[in-house]
Motif scaffolding. Structure first.
Motif, short mmCIF file in Angstrom:
data_model
loop_
_atom_site.label_atom_id
_atom_site.label_comp_id
_atom_site.label_asym_id
_atom_site.label_seq_id
_atom_site.Cartn_x
_atom_site.Cartn_y
_atom_site.Cartn_z
N GLY A 80 0.81 -1.21 0.00
CA GLY A 80 0.00 0.00 0.00
C GLY A 80 0.84 1.26 0.00
N GLN A 285 -10.62 -5.48 -2.50
CA GLN A 285 -9.27 -5.24 -2.00
C GLN A 285 -8.36 -4.90 -3.17
OE1 GLN A 285 -6.16 -6.86 -2.31
NE2 GLN A 285 -6.75 -8.61 -3.61
N GLU A 289 -5.38 -4.00 0.57
CA GLU A 289 -6.10 -3.00 1.35
C GLU A 289 -7.55 -2.94 0.87
OE1 GLU A 289 -6.35 1.90 1.56
OE2 GLU A 289 -4.64 0.92 0.61
#
Length: 324
Positions: A80, A285, A289
């Motif tokens: 991320g 996702q 995340e």
């Protein structure tokens, strides 16, 4: 994976900007010392390290660093953090360095980086090679690895931070096993590029830009690369423990294409995933995340970001690099 060798690593030393996510791993102080050892101390201005705070505009931070003369921008964190930093590098000639500190570190594994901070910094400081990678964009945000709907998104949503800290990737596997019990395939509406919408019953739909599944050599399927100008849509339909066991066996053998519960589609531009009206929305996702819920549209940005890779990556099968 094609590489470019014109980048002179020596010119980058002393003009390095690092975005360090203190929530990735538990050794931010140690990482800072390692970075300074390889790139020079912060007092001299050779290496500037920014500790990331929640809610900060990472894209703006990176662009400001580039305007200030940064020749290498390092994302120190998980997938991320890497994607957030890359957002400020799209359209720039400044390369991205990846210092993997997250739970899965999928992109780092895909391009063959070692997973130890000292070893990785050694590669970033010395390698003269970069690869130009594709990027996925969802709702204006860039992502590198996969966008998934189904069991994987439920697994990520329901795995708590403490479990990830204690168990690492095993926490995801445990949550996935729990979610598998009683989970039934859903009716998905999938549109690939300008093709007609497909109605497919599936347990999992995944848009893959990289093939690495957890840890090499396990992969989502054959021929999935982050530098080939296309995305792979993986559709899995498994209803029983036997189905998942058979699929796992094919993954171990690298023969997913022979599994009757698996289908693949290639996309050159975009993919849209929705659920039929009879199904309630599922979480989505991206790079590990949760970013929202269905429907979701994934756009492909070809050759959007240059990334520092280990020497000799050209000709190497993705996901076959050092594992740390």
């Amino acid at each position: 994976m094609s590489t470019e060798t014109e980048t002179d690593a020596l010119l980058r030393i002393g003009r390095v900007f690092v975005v360090l996510n203190p929530n990735s791993g538990s050794f931010a102080g140690e990482v800072r010392e390692i970075l300074c050892r390889h790139f020079g101390d912060e007092e001299s201005g050779a290496c500037r390290i920014h500790l990331l705070d929640a809610g900060q505009d990472v894209k703006a931070l990176v662009k400001e660093a580039i305007d200030g003369g940064a020749r290498l921008v390092i994302a120190a964190g998980g997938d991320g953090t890497v994607a957030a930093v890359a957002d400020g590098l799209i359209g720039s000639d400044v390369p991205l360095g990846i210092l993997p500190l997250g739970t899965a570190n999928v992109l780092a594994r895909e391009i063959g980086l070692p997973l130890g901070p000292d070893e990785t910094c050694g590669v970033l400081a010395s390698s003269k090679e970069t690869a130009t990678l594709d990027v996925m964009r969802v709702g204006g945000r860039p992502f590198f690895t996969q966008v998934g709907v189904g069991l994987d998104s439920l697994m990520i949503r329901d795995t708590d931070t403490e479990s990830k800290r204690r168990l690492g990737r095993l926490a995801y596997l445990w949550t996935g096993a729990v979610r598998l019990a009683g989970f039934q395939p859903r009716r998905f509406l999938i549109r690939v590029d300008e093709q007609g919408e497909r109605l497919i019953r599936a347990s999992q739909v995944l848009v893959a830009n990289v093939g690495t599944l957890g840890q090499p050599p396990f992969r989502w399927g054959p021929g999935i690369r982050p530098d080939d100008g296309e995305l792979t849509v993986c559709v899995l339909r498994a209803r029983s423990v036997l189905d998942y066991g058979r699929l796992a066996l094919h993954v171990l053998r690298g023969s997913q294409g022979a599994d009757p519960s698996t289908r693949y589609f290639k996309a050159k531009d975009r993919v849209r995933i929705a659920l039929s009206r009879a199904s309630s929305p599922l979480p989505v996702q991206a790079d590990g995340e949760i970013i929202g819920q269905t429907p979701v549209e994934v756009e492909l940005l070809t050759g959007a970001v240059r990334v520092v890779v280990p020497p000799g990556l050209e000709g190497r099968e993705p996901g076959r690099g050092a594992s740390g």
